[in-house]
Design a protein around this motif. Structure first.
Motif, PDB file in Angstrom:
ATOM      1  N   ASP A 186      46.423  23.303  31.914  1.00  0.00           N
ATOM      2  CA  ASP A 186      45.256  22.563  31.445  1.00  0.00           C
ATOM      3  C   ASP A 186      44.054  22.767  32.358  1.00  0.00           C
ATOM      4  O   ASP A 186      42.909  22.776  31.892  1.00  0.00           O
ATOM      5  N   TYR A 191      42.555  25.961  31.198  1.00  0.00           N
ATOM      6  CA  TYR A 191      41.899  25.710  29.906  1.00  0.00           C
ATOM      7  C   TYR A 191      40.522  25.082  30.108  1.00  0.00           C
ATOM      8  O   TYR A 191      39.532  25.503  29.502  1.00  0.00           O
ATOM      9  N   GLN A 192      40.443  24.080  30.978  1.00  0.00           N
ATOM     10  CA  GLN A 192      39.173  23.400  31.226  1.00  0.00           C
ATOM     11  C   GLN A 192      38.142  24.344  31.827  1.00  0.00           C
ATOM     12  O   GLN A 192      36.947  24.297  31.473  1.00  0.00           O
ATOM     13  N   LYS A 222      36.769  26.571  29.106  1.00  0.00           N
ATOM     14  CA  LYS A 222      35.817  25.824  28.288  1.00  0.00           C
ATOM     15  C   LYS A 222      34.459  25.722  28.986  1.00  0.00           C
ATOM     16  O   LYS A 222      33.403  25.831  28.338  1.00  0.00           O
ATOM     17  N   TYR A 279      48.262  28.499  25.348  1.00  0.00           N
ATOM     18  CA  TYR A 279      47.430  27.316  25.596  1.00  0.00           C
ATOM     19  C   TYR A 279      46.083  27.725  26.195  1.00  0.00           C
ATOM     20  O   TYR A 279      45.029  27.253  25.760  1.00  0.00           O
ATOM     21  N   PRO A 295      41.159  28.813  23.408  1.00  0.00           N
ATOM     22  CA  PRO A 295      39.705  28.614  23.294  1.00  0.00           C
ATOM     23  C   PRO A 295      38.880  29.894  23.299  1.00  0.00           C
ATOM     24  O   PRO A 295      37.655  29.829  23.146  1.00  0.00           O
ATOM     25  N   ARG A 323      48.511  17.168  22.616  1.00  0.00           N
ATOM     26  CA  ARG A 323      47.342  17.812  23.224  1.00  0.00           C
ATOM     27  C   ARG A 323      47.354  19.311  22.940  1.00  0.00           C
ATOM     28  O   ARG A 323      46.317  19.901  22.618  1.00  0.00           O
ATOM     29  N   ILE A 332      44.469  21.472  20.865  1.00  0.00           N
ATOM     30  CA  ILE A 332      43.788  22.612  21.481  1.00  0.00           C
ATOM     31  C   ILE A 332      43.877  23.843  20.588  1.00  0.00           C
ATOM     32  O   ILE A 332      42.901  24.580  20.413  1.00  0.00           O
TER      33      ILE A 332
END
Length: 330
Positions: free
Chosen positions: A117, A120-121, A124, A147, A151, A222, A226
């Motif tokens: 995560d 991922y952040q 983003k 995961y 994005p 979650r 995503i």
């Protein structure tokens, strides 16, 4: 005194002394590393992969290995994924105005929910800066690997890539049968009946399984959201695909999990066209940056070795380290 007991005592002494020595060395290296003369220095250098326009640059990052917190590799495992360094590279991509896009090559079975995560952040944040992000999947980009890929503006996979495995897993080992055969008993004093919920010295109760399932369900929800947002799918479609199975590149494309099938050169070509920058410079980050990088690497190795000592001690202490994972276990 039996030979087994003598060996166990010797191993315990080695572990304790090793921990003390490595902690001392780590403290010294950390002191050097944190000196004011090095705080502004950069552990990474840039290596140009393809010459081109330096005002429209593409950073090529590679994630190879299981996604885990810390520095990876170490004295026991050799080179491995370095989460700390990878996050720093993502920050450099975000903050460098000359970088207009990032090509991320992913080759991983996934890993921890938390470090996945974090990546991922960061991705983003890079996209919010108006920078293109393309993913090329190597031989495997499963679970946490998917995961972090979700994005991206476009996802490419090689003809023999495997992806998917959308889901969460947690496991622990039950040694109670073995302990019973060996005549070993564990005394536990706890503040609540679920404090030792993952104890390896007894069977898990039905109520405890329900508690842990609820934790995994939150992480799974979650993951579903995503994928839904990143691939512009309905939630019902994502949940239908997210039964934990692995997909071939061809299956992933037909189900909308990736955009195209092709190798890295095709991914890069498509990215340059999308950026309207066919002559863009492509570069990667390297940690081969002289003395500072050597100190940075030494600190990472010491930190990893200390963690490995803790893992060995956990085995002797029979500790459970089970945690939710976005991980394909094939």
């Amino acid at each position: 005194m039996s030979k087994k007991r003598i060996i166990a005592i010797v191993l315990a002494v080695v572990i304790v002394l090793g921990g003390i020595i490595m902690s001392s060395i780590s403290a010294v290296v950390s002191s050097i590393f944190n000196e004011s003369t090095t705080t502004d220095m950069d552990p990474f250098t840039e290596e140009v992969e393809k010459e081109g326009d330096s005002s429209k640059r593409i950073a090529h990052l590679t994630l190879n290995g299981e996604i885990a917190e810390g520095t990876g590799g170490g004295m026991f495992g050799g080179e491995g994924y370095n989460h700390t360094a990878f996050l720093k590279q993502l920050d450099k991509v975000k903050n460098d105005d000359s970088v207009k896009g990032m090509l991320l090559t992913v080759n991983t079975p996934g890993g921890g929910t938390y470090p996945s995560d974090e990546i991922y952040q960061k991705i983003k944040q890079i996209k919010k800066k108006g920078k293109k992000v393309y993913v090329h999947m190597g031989s495997m980009a499963a679970s946490g690997g998917y995961y972090i890929s979700a994005p991206a503006d476009k996802i490419y996979a090689g003809p023999q890539s495997m992806t998917g495995s959308i889901g969460v897993i947690m496991s622990s080992i039950d040694y109670s049968g073995l302990q019973k055969n060996l005549g070993i008993k564990q005394n536990v004093i706890k503040s609540g009946k679920h404090k030792d919920i993952l104890s390896s010295s007894r069977e898990m109760t039905g109520e405890e399984k329900e508690i842990l399932q609820s934790v995994l369900d939150d992480s799974f929800d979650r993951f579903v959201n995503i994928v839904k947002d990143g691939r512009h799918m309905s939630e019902s479609k994502v949940r239908k695909l997210a039964d934990g199975r692995i997909y071939s590149a061809q299956q992933a494309k037909s189900n909308g999990l990736i955009d195209e099938i092709g190798y890295e050169d095709r991914t890069l070509k498509a990215m340059k066209k999308d950026m309207n920058a066919k002559d863009a410079e492509v570069f990667e980050y390297s940690e081969d940056g002289g003395w500072f990088s050597s100190v940075y690497s030494a600190k990472s190795n010491i930190s990893q070795f200390t963690n490995e000592l803790k893992d060995v001690k956990s085995i002797f202490k029979n500790d459970s380290k089970a945690e939710p994972m976005y991980l394909y276990e094939g």
